[in-house]
Design an enzyme around this catalytic site. Structure first.
Site, PDB file in Angstrom:
ATOM      1  N   HIS A  33      60.333 -10.564  16.769  1.00 27.34           N
ATOM      2  CA  HIS A  33      60.317 -10.545  15.823  1.00 27.34           C
ATOM      3  C   HIS A  33      59.339  -8.994  15.538  1.00 27.34           C
ATOM      4  CE1 HIS A  33      61.548 -14.676  15.079  1.00 27.34           C
ATOM      5  NE2 HIS A  33      60.774 -15.336  16.288  1.00 27.34           N
ATOM      6  N   TYR A 299      50.076 -14.085  21.090  1.00 26.56           N
ATOM      7  CA  TYR A 299      50.068 -13.106  20.290  1.00 26.56           C
ATOM      8  C   TYR A 299      49.212 -12.274  19.954  1.00 26.56           C
ATOM      9  CZ  TYR A 299      53.878 -15.787  18.829  1.00 26.56           C
ATOM     10  OH  TYR A 299      55.523 -16.986  17.931  1.00 26.56           O
TER      11      TYR A 299
END
Ligand code: HEM
Length: 310
Positions: A33, A299
């Site tokens: 993303h 992440y």
């Protein structure tokens, strides 16, 4: 125990490494993303979730939110049309100064059930990306991980949206809502667009600029706020809470619990923000889903690399 923790943490780095092996490294960008824009808005709960969760943003008080819409591709220069899955990450600012995150995408299921499957499957894409998809390897992947077929098939059929504001977004993972009596209810989230769903035909997409989604949002925001309803789907006894490759049946009870109003694009969007699906507030708990917990580590690795300009 310590050994187990270390192995898990190594797998988090390995997941980021395999993504980089497939697509390359883009210093300063998220490892997935990568292209996105920030917006601000307000979330107003309608009180309907209050009997099943004590979460502060789901009671009666409106809270400010930061939203990031994104293309799923890890390549920041990828044109919008080449990345059919879109992301919507929302950070709610709670009345006590804390924050809670909700991360959703435009596909309702994921291709991997375990961290190990994720690494194996993404690794396979290396051969596909080099232009020589190894069909024997693909067959092996399908035999080893048959659960990935449903999401890959759905991905193949997905069309690009007319706008970030005309997509339905799904949390994929289940979470538990906890109420004042300590009762737990499994739920999944969905954002439903006020503008309705609108996807584009291939010929329409070909005419658009590579940045058409950002341009579309700017135009729409000039006309007024962009709205989404926050819906929750209530899980029943037979709905798996640990498997992101399976969707709950559509006839499950869906309740609208609040309304999001996006008012403004953030010009100086601090892209060193981290949205983490396990960053949740009292009244919400993570399900047993191993992918959900794994994302927390992955992440953190991606965040660490991008904020150190790697
Ligand atoms: C093993 C599974 C997964 C891996 C390894 C993975 C990997 C990543 C990475 C490395 C990032 C960038 C993080 C950052 O630097 O801040 C990211 C962002 C993102 N992922 Fe995942 N992901 C996984 C599963 C999912 C799932 C199931 C969803 C569905 C909701 C999802 C939705 C997103 C979205 C929307 C973003 C962008 C968040 C933002 O705007 O900051 N991912 N993912």
């Amino acid at each position: 125990m310590e050994e187990n923790k270390k192995l898990k943490s190594e797998l988090g780095s390995r997941a980021v490494d395999v993504i980089e092996n497939v697509v390359g490294t883009f210093p300063g960008y998220r490892r997935a993303h990568a292209k996105g824009n920030g917006y601000e808005g307000v979330f107003t709960p309608n009180g309907k979730a209050a009997p099943i969760t004590v979460a502060a943003h789901l009671q009666n008080e409106a809270v400010p939110v930061t939203i990031r819409f994104s293309n799923s591709s890890p390549i920041p220069s990828h044109p919008d049309a080449l990345s059919p899955v879109k992301g919507m990450a929302v950070k709610f600012q709670l009345p006590d100064g804390d924050v809670t995150d909700l991360i959703t995408v435009t596909i309702p299921l994921f291709f991997a059930k375990t961290p190990e499957a994720f690494v194996d499957i993404v690794d396979f894409f290396k051969s596909a990306k080099d232009g020589f998809p190894n069909l024997k390897e693909l067959a092996t992947i399908f035999i080893k991980y048959p659960e990935c077929k449903a999401s890959l098939q759905m991905l193949k059929e997905m069309r690009s949206p007319a706008s970030f504001s005309t997509c339905q977004y799904y949390s994929i993972h289940a979470f538990y809502f906890i109420n004042a009596d300590g009762r737990r209810q499994a739920i999944k989230y969905q954002w439903e667009p006020d503008a309705g769903l609108s996807m584009l035909a291939k010929e329409e997409v070909a005419m658009l600029s590579s940045d058409y989604l950002n341009e579309d949002m700017e135009e729409r925001l000039q006309q007024g706020p962009i709205g989404f309803k926050l819906n929750i789907q209530l899980g029943g006894e037979n709905d798996p809470t640990d498997d992101p490759t399976v969707v709950w049946s559509e006839d499950k009870q869906v309740i609208t619990v609040g309304q999001l109003s996006i008012t403004k694009k953030l010009d100086s969007f601090a892209d060193n923000l981290l949205f983490d699906p396990t960053n949740i507030t009292a009244g919400i708990e993570c399900s047993e889903d191993p992918i959900l917990h794994f994302r927390h580590r992955v992440y953190a690795v991606s965040y660490d690399r991008r904020t150190h300009n790697q």
